[in-house]
Write a protein that holds these residues in place. Structure first.
Motif, PDB file in Angstrom:
ATOM      1  N   ARG A 172      89.218  40.416 101.468  1.00 33.62           N
ATOM      2  CA  ARG A 172      90.540  40.610 102.210  1.00 33.62           C
ATOM      3  C   ARG A 172      90.752  39.542 103.090  1.00 33.62           C
ATOM      4  O   ARG A 172      92.043  39.172 103.406  1.00 33.62           O
ATOM      5  CB  ARG A 172      90.651  42.082 102.882  1.00 33.62           C
ATOM      6  N   LEU A 175      91.853  36.561 101.476  1.00 33.46           N
ATOM      7  CA  LEU A 175      93.234  36.948 100.761  1.00 33.46           C
ATOM      8  C   LEU A 175      94.258  36.462 101.852  1.00 33.46           C
ATOM      9  O   LEU A 175      95.222  36.124 101.619  1.00 33.46           O
ATOM     10  CB  LEU A 175      93.332  38.255 100.301  1.00 33.46           C
ATOM     11  N   PRO A 211      99.927  39.788  90.733  1.00 35.66           N
ATOM     12  CA  PRO A 211     100.146  41.583  90.355  1.00 35.66           C
ATOM     13  C   PRO A 211     100.190  41.542  88.973  1.00 35.66           C
ATOM     14  O   PRO A 211     101.062  40.777  88.526  1.00 35.66           O
ATOM     15  CB  PRO A 211     101.338  41.660  91.474  1.00 35.66           C
ATOM     16  N   PRO A 212      99.914  42.706  88.403  1.00 37.43           N
ATOM     17  CA  PRO A 212      99.387  44.066  89.138  1.00 37.43           C
ATOM     18  C   PRO A 212      97.693  43.710  89.107  1.00 37.43           C
ATOM     19  O   PRO A 212      97.019  44.870  89.555  1.00 37.43           O
ATOM     20  CB  PRO A 212      99.317  44.973  88.264  1.00 37.43           C
ATOM     21  N   VAL A 213      97.206  42.618  89.068  1.00 38.52           N
ATOM     22  CA  VAL A 213      95.608  42.360  89.103  1.00 38.52           C
ATOM     23  C   VAL A 213      95.500  42.485  90.545  1.00 38.52           C
ATOM     24  O   VAL A 213      95.966  41.894  91.474  1.00 38.52           O
ATOM     25  CB  VAL A 213      95.449  40.822  88.736  1.00 38.52           C
ATOM     26  N   THR A 214      94.497  43.361  90.916  1.00 39.00           N
ATOM     27  CA  THR A 214      93.808  43.308  92.549  1.00 39.00           C
ATOM     28  C   THR A 214      92.828  42.274  92.587  1.00 39.00           C
ATOM     29  O   THR A 214      92.227  41.895  91.508  1.00 39.00           O
ATOM     30  CB  THR A 214      93.605  44.694  92.785  1.00 39.00           C
ATOM     31  N   LEU A 215      92.627  42.254  93.851  1.00 34.24           N
ATOM     32  CA  LEU A 215      91.293  41.304  94.409  1.00 34.24           C
ATOM     33  C   LEU A 215      89.938  41.767  93.761  1.00 34.24           C
ATOM     34  O   LEU A 215      89.233  40.980  93.333  1.00 34.24           O
ATOM     35  CB  LEU A 215      91.291  41.338  95.958  1.00 34.24           C
ATOM     36  N   GLU A 216      90.048  43.227  93.929  1.00 36.27           N
ATOM     37  CA  GLU A 216      88.625  43.784  93.415  1.00 36.27           C
ATOM     38  C   GLU A 216      88.541  43.428  91.915  1.00 36.27           C
ATOM     39  O   GLU A 216      87.510  43.331  91.543  1.00 36.27           O
ATOM     40  CB  GLU A 216      88.706  45.313  93.690  1.00 36.27           C
ATOM     41  N   GLU A 217      89.700  43.581  91.188  1.00 36.87           N
ATOM     42  CA  GLU A 217      89.493  43.519  89.737  1.00 36.87           C
ATOM     43  C   GLU A 217      88.920  41.947  89.209  1.00 36.87           C
ATOM     44  O   GLU A 217      88.518  41.580  88.610  1.00 36.87           O
ATOM     45  CB  GLU A 217      90.818  43.886  88.986  1.00 36.87           C
ATOM     46  N   LYS A 218      89.798  41.166  89.849  1.00 35.38           N
ATOM     47  CA  LYS A 218      89.600  39.787  89.798  1.00 35.38           C
ATOM     48  C   LYS A 218      88.251  39.261  90.111  1.00 35.38           C
ATOM     49  O   LYS A 218      87.368  38.670  89.523  1.00 35.38           O
ATOM     50  CB  LYS A 218      90.459  38.963  90.495  1.00 35.38           C
ATOM     51  N   SER A 306      95.741  45.701  84.077  1.00 39.21           N
ATOM     52  CA  SER A 306      96.122  44.809  84.800  1.00 39.21           C
ATOM     53  C   SER A 306      96.140  43.132  84.309  1.00 39.21           C
ATOM     54  O   SER A 306      96.937  42.474  84.368  1.00 39.21           O
ATOM     55  CB  SER A 306      96.018  44.837  86.226  1.00 39.21           C
TER      56      SER A 306
END
Length: 545
Positions: A172, A175, A211-218, A306
């Motif tokens: 975060r 980011l 978006p909608p890709v989140t930092l956690e998913e990436k 996403s």
């Protein structure tokens, strides 16, 4: 929360002092391990960010002329600065000093822990050198001493510093830094100039998922690729497809401002579009490239919805591909610079020094076999027992081809070894990969060293000393506090005497734990964060007993 690094009391802004003192080196009075440490510190010292910036960037503050190598730019209090990477704090500090009041604003993203390390090291400024006789530890240094003088921002600096990406993982904090950089870039006009400073670790320090890709998913997808052995090129191809700023995105955000990027390379071959995922270089990859990579590592079936959404619409982006005609990208330093300095220092110590390759990649198991076999063949050549090496030389050539060491001229190396009259130093650099297995703690340099130590056991009994060292120039090998490790042919015997089963540690990808336990950890390269990053340095020393 963003913070600006404070100028610690007692530090004048002067050029840094390189680690080590060549005048005090004596081949006869130093152990092989001590010499290896000295060569590693010289390699790292050669690519410190301050000297790299000064070598390519000059500013005449009176006329407002800025020169980047052979290109001139007219400044009029219109420069904005963005930076991200492990070496960027030192790069930014020197750039700020050179630009003076032409710099309006800056935002940089640096690894978590730099400020704490500086403040901690500021309590004890003495370099810790000399031998520790009771443990026979090679010379060590306060890792921050050579960095202080050119890592300190000016008083009342216009540069805002964000710390993030602990253990080189986007978070975060990084980011938040990326958002601040993007906001600054999008506010520029045609009259402005954006100076972008980029170094290794830049990808993790500039995350801006679409978006909608989140930092956690990436992050999870990147981690899954990494543990399966994906190359840095493959990782960055995926990162670019899922990012606002990578793959030329930052250049597009800054348009129509002029963009000048100064880049310290941490990628084999110095490809501009791969370093930090090429934020100021138009990407030539498409969705099919991403799908091919995901298929190769058996991840297409587990993709979050996403990610599928972003990939499905990537090639139909109404903005089109980023245009980078307003950008000047310049490489200011690389692994080859570090190796060249280590070569010069090795020769000063009396070694015949050869640079084998600057494009080392491949899996560490195969690479370890190559280095271990090379040590055995080299010692046979140095001992004038050439006739016994034909089979081994053929295997070496096959391994070199498998590892794609395109710049290695093995025949010339072997001929030089055969004609050598004294100690030899073999150098190489790059970034191999590890296929992680188990739940251990380690990094590619420590695992490579451990595997090479096992492979070199065949050198025991010769009349030559041998040592292999593998270290990351950034001072951090994987999620550990070590930069790497060094080993000798006696590693397996030493481990057995202490009840350590090398095979078990390797099976669990637990090289760091192994080296911490072996002889009290003296084989580890504990340098701390170095403030630079040009991949890894591998060196092999061979010296007659």
């Amino acid at each position: 929360m963003a913070s600006t690094l404070r100028v610690l009391p007692g530090f004048a802004r002067t050029r840094p002092v390189l680690w080590g003192s060549p005048a005090s080196w004596s081949s006869s009075s130093m152990t092989l391990a001590e010499q290896a440490w000295q060569l590693f510190e010289c390699a790292v010292g050669a690519v410190m960010p301050g000297p790299m910036i000064r070598r390519v960037l000059t500013v005449d503050t009176e006329t407002g002329q800025m020169k980047v190598r052979d290109r001139n730019f007219q400044l009029h209090h219109n420069v904005y600065l963005a930076g991200f990477g492990k070496a960027v704090l030192g790069m930014a500090a020197v750039a700020e000093e050179l630009l003076s009041d032409h710099l309006v604003q800056g935002v940089i993203s640096v690894p978590k822990g730099i400020q704490a390390a500086m403040e901690s090291a500021g309590l004890n400024l003495e370099m810790r050198v000399g031998r520790c006789q009771e443990r026979k530890v090679p010379p060590v240094w306060d890792p921050m001493v050579p960095l202080f003088r050119e890592m300190l921002l000016m008083p009342h600096s216009h540069i805002q510093v964000f710390e993030g990406a602990k253990n080189n993982l986007p978070d975060r904090d990084s980011l938040q830094a990326a958002v601040a950089i993007q906001d600054m870039a999008e506010g520029l006009s045609a009259d402005d100039l954006l100076l972008v400073l980029i170094s290794g670790g830049g990808s993790a320090l500039l995350p801006a998922p679409i978006p909608p890709v989140t930092l956690e998913e990436k992050h999870l997808l990147t981690k899954m690729l990494a543990v399966r052995g994906a190359t840095i090129q493959e990782l960055n191809t995926i990162r670019k497809a899922l990012s606002h700023l990578k793959g030329g995105g930052l250049a597009r955000a800054a348009y129509p401002a002029q963009v000048v990027s100064l880049i310290l390379s941490d990628v084999v071959g110095d490809p501009l579009d791969v370093i930090a995922s090429g934020p100021t270089v138009a990407s030539d990859h498409n969705v099919q490239d991403c799908l091919h990579i995901l298929t190769r590592y058996d991840l297409r079936g587990t993709l979050p919805r996403s990610v599928k959404t972003v990939l499905s619409r990537a090639d139909s982006d109404p903005r089109g591909p980023p245009c980078c005609g307003h950008v000047l990208n310049t490489i200011i330093g690389s692994n080859s610079v570090a190796l060249a300095e280590a070569q010069r220092r090795a020769e000063a110590l009396g070694y015949q020094a050869l640079i084998l390759s600057t494009v080392v990649q491949g899996e560490v198991g195969c690479l370890a076999r190559f280095y271990g076999l090379l040590a055995q063949v080299a010692i046979l050549h140095l001992s004038s027992r050439v006739g016994t090496t034909k089979k081994e030389e053929e295997e070496l050539q096959k391994l070199a081809e498998e590892l794609q060491l395109t710049d290695l001229k093995l025949g010339d190396v072997l001929k030089t070894l055969e004609e050598a009259k004294g100690p030899v130093c073999l150098l190489a650099g790059g970034e191999p990969v590890v296929k992680v297995q188990g739940l251990g703690k380690g990094g590619r340099n420590q695992e490579l060293a451990l595997r090479v130590g096992v492979e070199m056991s065949g050198c025991i009994g010769s009349n030559w000393e041998a040592l292999f060292l593998s270290g990351g120039t950034d001072g951090q090998d994987g999620p550990t506090e070590a930069a790497g490790a060094w080993v000798t042919p006696g590693l397996s015997t030493e481990a057995e005497s202490e009840g350590l089963d090398v095979a078990t540690f390797l099976a669990n990808s637990d090289s760091n734990t192994f080296f911490q336990r072996l002889q009290g950890g003296i084989h580890l390269l504990n340098t701390g964060l170095t403030g630079t990053n040009v991949m890894d340095v591998h060196l092999m020393l061979l010296r007659p007993c």
